[in-house]
Design a protein around this motif. Structure first.
Motif, PDB file in Angstrom:
ATOM      1  N   GLN A 100       0.789  -1.229   0.000  1.00 35.06           N
ATOM      2  CA  GLN A 100       0.000   0.000   0.000  1.00 35.06           C
ATOM      3  C   GLN A 100       0.823   1.281   0.000  1.00 35.06           C
ATOM      4  O   GLN A 100       0.518   2.206  -0.758  1.00 35.06           O
ATOM      5  N   SER A 101       1.837   1.383   0.845  1.00 33.42           N
ATOM      6  CA  SER A 101       2.569   2.646   0.889  1.00 33.42           C
ATOM      7  C   SER A 101       3.293   2.914  -0.430  1.00 33.42           C
ATOM      8  O   SER A 101       3.447   4.066  -0.834  1.00 33.42           O
ATOM      9  N   LEU A 104       0.668   4.231  -2.769  1.00 31.53           N
ATOM     10  CA  LEU A 104       0.338   5.624  -2.487  1.00 31.53           C
ATOM     11  C   LEU A 104       1.464   6.571  -2.867  1.00 31.53           C
ATOM     12  O   LEU A 104       1.227   7.647  -3.432  1.00 31.53           O
ATOM     13  N   ASP A 224      -4.375  -1.046   6.314  1.00 29.29           N
ATOM     14  CA  ASP A 224      -4.642   0.216   5.612  1.00 29.29           C
ATOM     15  C   ASP A 224      -3.881   1.352   6.292  1.00 29.29           C
ATOM     16  O   ASP A 224      -4.259   1.804   7.379  1.00 29.29           O
ATOM     17  N   GLN A 226      -3.736   4.400   5.429  1.00 31.85           N
ATOM     18  CA  GLN A 226      -4.547   5.612   5.522  1.00 31.85           C
ATOM     19  C   GLN A 226      -5.337   5.621   6.825  1.00 31.85           C
ATOM     20  O   GLN A 226      -5.531   6.673   7.444  1.00 31.85           O
ATOM     21  N   ILE A 229      -2.943   6.635   9.579  1.00 27.42           N
ATOM     22  CA  ILE A 229      -2.736   8.082   9.595  1.00 27.42           C
ATOM     23  C   ILE A 229      -3.931   8.784  10.231  1.00 27.42           C
ATOM     24  O   ILE A 229      -3.783   9.704  11.045  1.00 27.42           O
ATOM     25  N   SER A 230      -5.132   8.341   9.877  1.00 28.23           N
ATOM     26  CA  SER A 230      -6.337   8.969  10.417  1.00 28.23           C
ATOM     27  C   SER A 230      -6.422   8.801  11.925  1.00 28.23           C
ATOM     28  O   SER A 230      -6.756   9.749  12.656  1.00 28.23           O
ATOM     29  N   VAL A 245       4.803   7.321   2.903  1.00 27.39           N
ATOM     30  CA  VAL A 245       3.384   7.687   2.869  1.00 27.39           C
ATOM     31  C   VAL A 245       3.200   9.185   2.683  1.00 27.39           C
ATOM     32  O   VAL A 245       2.100   9.643   2.340  1.00 27.39           O
TER      33      VAL A 245
END
Length: 308
Positions: A100-101, A104, A224, A226, A229-230, A245
């Motif tokens: 994923q990273s 992104l 995930d 993201q 981060i959230s 990221v």
């Protein structure tokens, strides 16, 4: 004359262990797989498979055939690579597996460069965990993978795959902007978000916490980033985050430098029999360039210190 496609099916059975698993992976019915393997046994005149419960094992003759088939497939791929090299244009399809990273931080910019420079090249991208993706490249499900290796946690190696370094990616502790945490030890009492158990990143993250003198309170588990981060941004958790990221954008959290300033190694891997394909060479070069030109990424890795 052996049918190489049927021999490839036998190779998949050896890898996956059941006809149903091969059928799911290749989008065939189990009965079709069984019929093709029965035809292959008639072609060679000896039994190639033996059942053990739900699983299927190769006989000694089947193992000999699979070993020989791997060499044949490699030779065929080298021939295809040599033919591709005679063309003045980079064409064809590259099946790329990414985590994923990387998806992104690297892929969008790389796709823009590829579209401009190699308009006849098709790149198909699938998100996969690096550990499984390396095996899938070996099995010819993908042509190329972006994989990772954490400090003191070596990624699996296959002699059939090459390895080309991509970047050394910094790893830092992410905390909310208004956090009073200034070191990893300060996060001992915090809630943590980490990737699922069994991943290299999870093992490494837990070891960093233990070396700092505490067992992390992992309340959130997700692949995930993201979501990581959230959760960090809203103050619900802290996390160990890769610099990648933030490629092309400013961090929305505070980043704390870890002891010894650790970095993970990102690399690409392809089958050695196909690594010389102009299409794979082009994708690798563009992936490297997309990192070098990511706004702020290289500078952040060189200058970022502790908590702002």
């Amino acid at each position: 004359m052996l049918d190489l496609r049927r021999v490839s099916l036998l190779r998949e059975v050896h890898r996956r262990g059941t006809l149903h698993a091969v059928a799911r992976a290749l989008s065939y019915s189990p009965s079709t797989i069984s019929q093709q393997l029965s035809l292959l046994e008639r072609e060679v005149g000896v039994a190639l498979l033996e059942r053990s419960g739900r699983r299927v094992h190769l006989t000694p003759a089947g193992l000999v055939l699979v070993d020989g088939a791997s060499a044949l497939l490699d030779d065929l791929e080298r021939l295809e690579t040599a033919l591709d090299a005679t063309s003045h244009e980079v064409t064809g399809t590259v099946r790329l597996a990414v985590f994923q990273s990387a998806a992104l931080g690297i892929v969008p910019r790389a796709l823009s460069l590829l579209a401009d420079e190699y308009p006849q090249l098709r790149v198909e991208i699938t998100q996969r965990e690096p550990e499984s993706a390396l095996d899938e490249v070996w099995a010819r499900e993908f042509d190329l993978v972006i994989a990772e290796e954490y400090p003191a946690h070596a990624a699996p190696r296959r002699r059939e795959l090459d390895r080309v370094p991509l970047v050394q990616d910094g790893l830092k502790l992410g905390v909310s902007i208004d956090s009073s945490i200034h070191s990893l030890a300060d996060a001992a009492g915090s809630a943590w978000v980490m990737e699922p158990r069994g991943t290299a990143s999870r093992h490494w993250a837990e070891q960093q916490c233990r070396l700092a003198g505490f067992e992390p309170d992992v309340r959130f588990e997700t692949a995930d980033l993201q979501a990581h981060i959230s959760l960090v941004e809203t103050g619900h958790a802290v996390a160990l985050l890769p610099d990648l990221v933030w490629a092309g954008r400013d961090p929305r959290v505070s980043l704390v430098t870890l002891p010894d300033d650790p970095h993970r190694t990102l690399f690409t891997a392809a089958r050695t029999s196909a690594a010389g394909r102009p299409a794979i060479t082009a994708v690798r070069e563009v992936l490297a360039r997309s990192i070098e030109t990511a706004p702020g990424y290289a500078e952040r890795g060189r200058t970022e210190g502790g908590h702002p």
